[in-house]
Write an enzyme that holds these catalytic residues in place. Structure first.
Site, PDB file in Angstrom:
ATOM      1  N   SER A 112      43.729  41.742  51.788  1.00 12.20           N
ATOM      2  CA  SER A 112      43.226  40.959  50.658  1.00 12.20           C
ATOM      3  C   SER A 112      42.573  41.879  49.642  1.00 12.20           C
ATOM      4  O   SER A 112      41.609  42.588  49.944  1.00 12.20           O
ATOM      5  CB  SER A 112      42.200  39.938  51.143  1.00 12.20           C
ATOM      6  OG  SER A 112      41.444  39.504  50.029  1.00 12.20           O
ATOM      7  N   HIS A 149      47.710  40.178  49.643  1.00 16.99           N
ATOM      8  CA  HIS A 149      47.025  38.880  49.506  1.00 16.99           C
ATOM      9  C   HIS A 149      46.136  38.920  48.267  1.00 16.99           C
ATOM     10  O   HIS A 149      45.311  39.817  48.103  1.00 16.99           O
ATOM     11  CB  HIS A 149      46.212  38.604  50.771  1.00 16.99           C
ATOM     12  CG  HIS A 149      45.630  37.225  50.833  1.00 16.99           C
ATOM     13  ND1 HIS A 149      46.375  36.115  51.162  1.00 16.99           N
ATOM     14  CD2 HIS A 149      44.372  36.782  50.619  1.00 16.99           C
ATOM     15  CE1 HIS A 149      45.597  35.045  51.150  1.00 16.99           C
ATOM     16  NE2 HIS A 149      44.372  35.414  50.807  1.00 16.99           N
ATOM     17  N   ASP A 208      43.570  36.794  45.985  1.00 17.25           N
ATOM     18  CA  ASP A 208      42.654  35.654  46.005  1.00 17.25           C
ATOM     19  C   ASP A 208      42.213  35.259  44.601  1.00 17.25           C
ATOM     20  O   ASP A 208      41.551  36.027  43.904  1.00 17.25           O
ATOM     21  CB  ASP A 208      41.408  36.001  46.830  1.00 17.25           C
ATOM     22  CG  ASP A 208      41.705  36.016  48.319  1.00 17.25           C
ATOM     23  OD1 ASP A 208      42.191  34.992  48.831  1.00 17.25           O
ATOM     24  OD2 ASP A 208      41.457  37.052  48.959  1.00 17.25           O
ATOM     25  N   MET A 266      39.994  32.758  42.406  1.00 18.08           N
ATOM     26  CA  MET A 266      38.840  31.840  42.492  1.00 18.08           C
ATOM     27  C   MET A 266      38.354  31.490  41.090  1.00 18.08           C
ATOM     28  O   MET A 266      38.356  32.347  40.208  1.00 18.08           O
ATOM     29  CB  MET A 266      37.704  32.511  43.265  1.00 18.08           C
ATOM     30  CG  MET A 266      38.111  32.995  44.644  1.00 18.08           C
ATOM     31  SD  MET A 266      36.708  33.652  45.535  1.00 18.08           S
ATOM     32  CE  MET A 266      37.532  34.301  47.004  1.00 18.08           C
ATOM     33  N   HIS A 285      46.799  33.265  46.816  1.00 15.73           N
ATOM     34  CA  HIS A 285      45.982  32.211  47.429  1.00 15.73           C
ATOM     35  C   HIS A 285      45.137  31.591  46.321  1.00 15.73           C
ATOM     36  O   HIS A 285      44.153  32.182  45.882  1.00 15.73           O
ATOM     37  CB  HIS A 285      45.107  32.849  48.534  1.00 15.73           C
ATOM     38  CG  HIS A 285      44.140  31.907  49.166  1.00 15.73           C
ATOM     39  ND1 HIS A 285      43.143  32.339  50.020  1.00 15.73           N
ATOM     40  CD2 HIS A 285      44.008  30.557  49.092  1.00 15.73           C
ATOM     41  CE1 HIS A 285      42.441  31.299  50.438  1.00 15.73           C
ATOM     42  NE2 HIS A 285      42.934  30.206  49.880  1.00 15.73           N
ATOM     43  N   MET A 297      42.497  29.301  44.856  1.00 15.21           N
ATOM     44  CA  MET A 297      41.296  28.499  45.118  1.00 15.21           C
ATOM     45  C   MET A 297      40.812  28.011  43.761  1.00 15.21           C
ATOM     46  O   MET A 297      39.763  28.440  43.254  1.00 15.21           O
ATOM     47  CB  MET A 297      40.240  29.361  45.837  1.00 15.21           C
ATOM     48  CG  MET A 297      40.633  29.681  47.281  1.00 15.21           C
ATOM     49  SD  MET A 297      39.760  31.109  47.963  1.00 15.21           S
ATOM     50  CE  MET A 297      40.825  32.433  47.384  1.00 15.21           C
ATOM     51  N   MET A 354      42.129  28.637  57.133  1.00 12.25           N
ATOM     52  CA  MET A 354      40.924  29.385  56.747  1.00 12.25           C
ATOM     53  C   MET A 354      39.985  29.454  57.947  1.00 12.25           C
ATOM     54  O   MET A 354      39.637  28.432  58.536  1.00 12.25           O
ATOM     55  CB  MET A 354      40.194  28.687  55.593  1.00 12.25           C
ATOM     56  CG  MET A 354      40.916  28.656  54.261  1.00 12.25           C
ATOM     57  SD  MET A 354      41.356  30.261  53.601  1.00 12.25           S
ATOM     58  CE  MET A 354      39.751  31.040  53.414  1.00 12.25           C
ATOM     59  N   GLY A 371      35.671  31.547  49.310  1.00  8.12           N
ATOM     60  CA  GLY A 371      34.804  31.948  48.203  1.00  8.12           C
ATOM     61  C   GLY A 371      34.358  33.393  48.255  1.00  8.12           C
ATOM     62  O   GLY A 371      34.107  33.985  47.210  1.00  8.12           O
ATOM     63  N   PHE A 372      34.282  33.958  49.450  1.00 11.36           N
ATOM     64  CA  PHE A 372      33.745  35.320  49.558  1.00 11.36           C
ATOM     65  C   PHE A 372      34.442  36.093  50.673  1.00 11.36           C
ATOM     66  O   PHE A 372      34.830  35.499  51.683  1.00 11.36           O
ATOM     67  CB  PHE A 372      32.235  35.279  49.849  1.00 11.36           C
ATOM     68  CG  PHE A 372      31.474  34.528  48.803  1.00 11.36           C
ATOM     69  CD1 PHE A 372      31.093  35.149  47.611  1.00 11.36           C
ATOM     70  CD2 PHE A 372      31.185  33.183  48.966  1.00 11.36           C
ATOM     71  CE1 PHE A 372      30.432  34.428  46.618  1.00 11.36           C
ATOM     72  CE2 PHE A 372      30.521  32.465  47.983  1.00 11.36           C
ATOM     73  CZ  PHE A 372      30.136  33.085  46.805  1.00 11.36           C
ATOM     74  N   GLY A 373      34.536  37.394  50.484  1.00 10.16           N
ATOM     75  CA  GLY A 373      34.977  38.267  51.558  1.00 10.16           C
ATOM     76  C   GLY A 373      33.800  38.587  52.469  1.00 10.16           C
ATOM     77  O   GLY A 373      32.644  38.282  52.148  1.00 10.16           O
ATOM     78  N   GLY A 374      34.103  39.184  53.599  1.00  9.26           N
ATOM     79  CA  GLY A 374      33.061  39.709  54.474  1.00  9.26           C
ATOM     80  C   GLY A 374      32.285  38.678  55.272  1.00  9.26           C
ATOM     81  O   GLY A 374      31.228  38.984  55.825  1.00  9.26           O
ATOM     82  N   ASP A 398      43.081  33.469  57.557  1.00 13.29           N
ATOM     83  CA  ASP A 398      42.356  34.152  56.471  1.00 13.29           C
ATOM     84  C   ASP A 398      40.860  33.975  56.660  1.00 13.29           C
ATOM     85  O   ASP A 398      40.351  32.847  56.624  1.00 13.29           O
ATOM     86  CB  ASP A 398      42.806  33.550  55.128  1.00 13.29           C
ATOM     87  CG  ASP A 398      42.209  34.260  53.911  1.00 13.29           C
ATOM     88  OD1 ASP A 398      41.478  35.256  54.074  1.00 13.29           O
ATOM     89  OD2 ASP A 398      42.490  33.787  52.791  1.00 13.29           O
ATOM     90  N   GLY A 399      40.160  35.107  56.854  1.00 15.69           N
ATOM     91  CA  GLY A 399      38.703  35.086  56.921  1.00 15.69           C
ATOM     92  C   GLY A 399      38.167  35.698  58.203  1.00 15.69           C
ATOM     93  O   GLY A 399      38.404  35.189  59.296  1.00 15.69           O
ATOM     94  N   GLY A 400      37.482  36.829  58.056  1.00 16.50           N
ATOM     95  CA  GLY A 400      36.818  37.439  59.209  1.00 16.50           C
ATOM     96  C   GLY A 400      37.752  38.069  60.219  1.00 16.50           C
ATOM     97  O   GLY A 400      37.364  38.282  61.370  1.00 16.50           O
ATOM     98  N   GLY A 417      40.548  41.488  54.471  1.00 15.79           N
ATOM     99  CA  GLY A 417      40.010  42.121  53.270  1.00 15.79           C
ATOM    100  C   GLY A 417      39.058  43.235  53.625  1.00 15.79           C
ATOM    101  O   GLY A 417      39.416  44.422  53.636  1.00 15.79           O
ATOM    102  N   SER A 418      37.825  42.852  53.958  1.00 13.72           N
ATOM    103  CA  SER A 418      36.803  43.872  54.233  1.00 13.72           C
ATOM    104  C   SER A 418      37.187  44.768  55.407  1.00 13.72           C
ATOM    105  O   SER A 418      36.876  45.958  55.403  1.00 13.72           O
ATOM    106  CB  SER A 418      35.447  43.199  54.478  1.00 13.72           C
ATOM    107  OG  SER A 418      35.558  42.192  55.453  1.00 13.72           O
TER     108      SER A 418
END
Ligand code: DX5
Ligand code: ZN
Length: 219
Positions: free
Chosen positions: A8, A33, A35, A37, A66, A68, A137, A142-145, A175-177, A197-198
């Protein structure tokens, strides 16, 4: 089963995005990916079609957009023109979900539906055969990390069995974490496409990180 890793760009260095795309593809990314927003559907503001167009010549793998954003329909043709290969959206952001899926296909892109942690899978009931991708999700968007929400594993298992029953060729993306240390369990729950991402961009060696992920996926 072949697995796809989708870094991401949200955690990339925006001051050198083209170079980041090149490096992460050289390191083995299967998708990029992207994102989007809007500070309305989600409480953050990122990048739009102009930036997608700017990276498209660097992206030798499909761009996985993606969205949002709400409303969503108006912006879809802009992303198709800007080089998107896959466009995914949240059902809560569309007044007419079936129409939005059709719009994405009419623009020559693959279509994905995205499920927030609390969004029920019943949205799949009547559109399953029209989808190319289902995105689960594992954080609130809304946020990475952010940290992976474990309930997403149960959701993945349920979607995996629905995809298998449908007989359709549908990617199951998470997607996420996503990290090296949980990607194996996520794969076991049924995902085949992994956004990170992170976990990738906040490490110095993208090749080492993506290789470590692939090693976890192969066991
Ligand atoms: C969150 C975005 C994600 C985000 C993931 O709303 O959709 O794609 O970049 O970031 P990590 O992998 O850091 O959780
Ligand atoms: Zn995303």
């Amino acid at each position: 089963m072949s697995y796809k890793i989708a870094p991401s760009l949200l955690s990339a260095d925006f001051a050198k995005l083209g170079q980041e795309v090149t490096e992460v593809i050289q390191a083995g990314a299967d998708l990029i990916h992207f994102d989007v927003m809007d500070n309305h559907y989600v409480p953050n503001l990122t990048i739009g079609p102009l930036v997608c167009e700017a990276i498209r010549s660097y992206a030798t793998v499909p761009i996985d957009v993606h969205l949002m954003v709400k409303p969503v329909d108006r912006i879809i043709p802009d992303f198709a023109k800007a080089g998107a290969g896959i466009i995914s959206f949240h059902p809560e952001a569309s007044e007419h979900i079936d129409r939005t899926i059709g719009l994405i296909h009419d623009q020559g892109c693959r279509a994905g539906l995205v499920f927030n942690p609390a969004t029920p899978l019943s949205y799949l009931d009547h559109v399953m055969d029209k989808l190319d991708l289902i995105l689960i999700m594992s954080v609130n968007p809304g946020f990475g990390g952010q940290s992976f929400i474990p309930e997403a594993l149960n959701k993945l298992r349920e979607v995996r069995s629905r995809i298998n029953q449908s007989g359709h060729d549908i990617l199951l993306e998470i997607d996420g974490g996503v990290k090296v240390d949980n990607i194996h369990a996520i794969k076991e729950a049924g995902a085949d496409t992994f956004v990170a991402g992170s976990a990738i961009f906040n490490t110095p060696d993208y090749l080492a990180t993506i290789s470590a992920m692939r090693k976890e996926l192969s066991r």
